[in-house]
Design a protein around this motif. Structure first.
Motif, PDB file in Angstrom:
ATOM      1  N   PHE A  13       0.821  -1.208   0.000  1.00 39.56           N
ATOM      2  CA  PHE A  13       0.000   0.000   0.000  1.00 39.56           C
ATOM      3  C   PHE A  13       0.856   1.260   0.000  1.00 39.56           C
ATOM      4  O   PHE A  13       0.448   2.276   0.525  1.00 39.56           O
ATOM      5  CB  PHE A  13      -0.902   0.021   1.245  1.00 39.56           C
ATOM      6  N   TYR A  15       2.339   4.619  -0.089  1.00 38.98           N
ATOM      7  CA  TYR A  15       1.558   5.849  -0.266  1.00 38.98           C
ATOM      8  C   TYR A  15       2.238   6.744  -1.281  1.00 38.98           C
ATOM      9  O   TYR A  15       3.205   7.423  -0.994  1.00 38.98           O
ATOM     10  CB  TYR A  15       1.431   6.560   1.086  1.00 38.98           C
ATOM     11  N   ASN A  19      -4.034  11.456  -0.838  1.00 36.60           N
ATOM     12  CA  ASN A  19      -5.343  10.862  -1.087  1.00 36.60           C
ATOM     13  C   ASN A  19      -6.383  11.955  -1.262  1.00 36.60           C
ATOM     14  O   ASN A  19      -6.309  13.002  -0.631  1.00 36.60           O
ATOM     15  CB  ASN A  19      -5.732   9.966   0.093  1.00 36.60           C
ATOM     16  N   GLY A  76      -6.765   1.128   6.625  1.00 36.21           N
ATOM     17  CA  GLY A  76      -7.137   0.653   5.301  1.00 36.21           C
ATOM     18  C   GLY A  76      -7.961  -0.604   5.500  1.00 36.21           C
ATOM     19  O   GLY A  76      -7.419  -1.703   5.603  1.00 36.21           O
ATOM     20  N   ARG A  86      -4.678  -6.359  -0.283  1.00 37.56           N
ATOM     21  CA  ARG A  86      -4.448  -5.135  -1.042  1.00 37.56           C
ATOM     22  C   ARG A  86      -5.709  -4.304  -1.248  1.00 37.56           C
ATOM     23  O   ARG A  86      -5.628  -3.121  -1.554  1.00 37.56           O
ATOM     24  CB  ARG A  86      -3.818  -5.470  -2.391  1.00 37.56           C
ATOM     25  N   ILE A  87      -6.877  -4.905  -1.065  1.00 35.67           N
ATOM     26  CA  ILE A  87      -8.117  -4.140  -1.196  1.00 35.67           C
ATOM     27  C   ILE A  87      -8.170  -3.008  -0.173  1.00 35.67           C
ATOM     28  O   ILE A  87      -8.821  -1.987  -0.376  1.00 35.67           O
ATOM     29  CB  ILE A  87      -9.345  -5.061  -1.047  1.00 35.67           C
ATOM     30  N   TYR A  89      -6.120  -0.720   0.622  1.00 31.78           N
ATOM     31  CA  TYR A  89      -5.605   0.605   0.278  1.00 31.78           C
ATOM     32  C   TYR A  89      -6.705   1.530  -0.222  1.00 31.78           C
ATOM     33  O   TYR A  89      -6.669   2.737   0.023  1.00 31.78           O
ATOM     34  CB  TYR A  89      -4.491   0.519  -0.768  1.00 31.78           C
ATOM     35  N   SER A  90      -7.694   0.983  -0.921  1.00 25.91           N
ATOM     36  CA  SER A  90      -8.778   1.820  -1.426  1.00 25.91           C
ATOM     37  C   SER A  90      -9.881   1.999  -0.395  1.00 25.91           C
ATOM     38  O   SER A  90     -10.911   2.598  -0.691  1.00 25.91           O
ATOM     39  CB  SER A  90      -9.366   1.205  -2.703  1.00 25.91           C
ATOM     40  N   MET A  91      -9.659   1.502   0.830  1.00 25.60           N
ATOM     41  CA  MET A  91     -10.689   1.550   1.870  1.00 25.60           C
ATOM     42  C   MET A  91     -10.245   2.367   3.083  1.00 25.60           C
ATOM     43  O   MET A  91     -10.706   2.137   4.188  1.00 25.60           O
ATOM     44  CB  MET A  91     -11.037   0.118   2.329  1.00 25.60           C
ATOM     45  N   SER A 167     -11.217   2.171   8.929  1.00 25.51           N
ATOM     46  CA  SER A 167     -11.463   3.201   7.931  1.00 25.51           C
ATOM     47  C   SER A 167     -12.044   4.424   8.624  1.00 25.51           C
ATOM     48  O   SER A 167     -12.740   4.306   9.644  1.00 25.51           O
ATOM     49  CB  SER A 167     -12.444   2.679   6.875  1.00 25.51           C
TER      50      SER A 167
END
Length: 243
Positions: A13, A15, A19, A76, A86-87, A89-91, A167
């Motif tokens: 993840f 950075y 973001n 995350g 890896r999901i 990172y978008s959370m 999150s």
């Protein structure tokens, strides 16, 4: 959870850019101050952090039994049904408008809510004609630690490791934030902490009512150095007002 595992996840993840929502914050109050503010036990060895970034381990507060307790979680959220870490990172953020329905968050929203303590957060302002965005630090006007509305989850990796992750819920910007960014983290008022943490409360409408922009008159903001752009920089200089 091992140090090696979190090192692997942090690598996955990495950075690479700011973001578009709440992607950095700070927590530097003394442990005794946090214990008083949130009604918890003092955490020995808590260190000041001025540039907390996604993929790192952060403090959360949740109800265990009849008490509020600090815990650590990976920033995350990894849904319990995920096949791959890896999901997460978008959370790092969950939108208040969809948190009750989105598959990645709806179970946590019903059952696993938490507070995420912070002394302030960063947002980046796009300036006309400028290639680099201007970072701002935002805090409560009274400088008390704030509590973001958070969700947490427990995920079991294919190797059998139990990973707890979290999150931060975000909402529309208030009047203070609008010139800086269109979104902001949900900051819960102290009177709402018990409601948010109540383990058996699952009334979506009651919970969604709490996810509002914080009163702008109770907040303050100032521009800071672009040093905060790199998570390698983690010192008090990150929150100092820029010239």
């Amino acid at each position: 959870m091992t140090t090696e595992f979190f090192g692997l996840v942090a690598g996955l993840f990495s950075y690479r850019q700011v973001n578009p929502m709440c992607g950095r914050f700070a927590l530097f109050s003394l442990p005794s101050t946090l214990a008083r503010r949130f009604g918890t036990d003092t955490i020995p060895g808590m260190e000041a952090r001025y540039n907390i970034a996604p993929s790192q381990s952060i403090f959360i507060i949740r109800t265990e039994g009849d008490r509020r307790r600090f815990a650590t979680a990976h920033w995350g959220l990894i849904p319990f049904w995920a096949k791959d870490a890896r999901i997460g990172y978008s959370m790092i953020n969950a939108r208040a408008e969809t948190v009750a329905e989105k598959p990645a968050f709806r179970t946590s929203f019903k059952q696993r809510r938490c507070l995420i303590p912070a002394d302030g957060f960063y947002e980046w302002q796009a300036l006309p004609g400028a290639k680099t965005k201007q970072p701002w630090f935002i805090s409560l006007r009274n400088r008390e630690p704030m509590a973001f509305a958070g969700l947490w989850e427990r995920w079991n990796s294919p190797e059998g490791r139990a990973v707890e992750s979290c999150s931060i819920i975000v909402t529309a910007a208030n009047n203070l934030m609008q010139p800086i960014h269109e979104r902001m983290p949900v900051i819960l008022a102290p009177d709402d902490w018990n409601i948010w943490l109540a383990p058996h409360l699952s009334n979506a409408d009651r919970l969604l009512d709490l996810l509002q922009p914080y009163p702008d008159e109770e907040m303050t903001a100032w521009p800071v150095s672009t040093k905060v752009n790199s998570p390698k920089n983690d010192s008090e200089e990150c929150i100092e007002a820029s010239a």
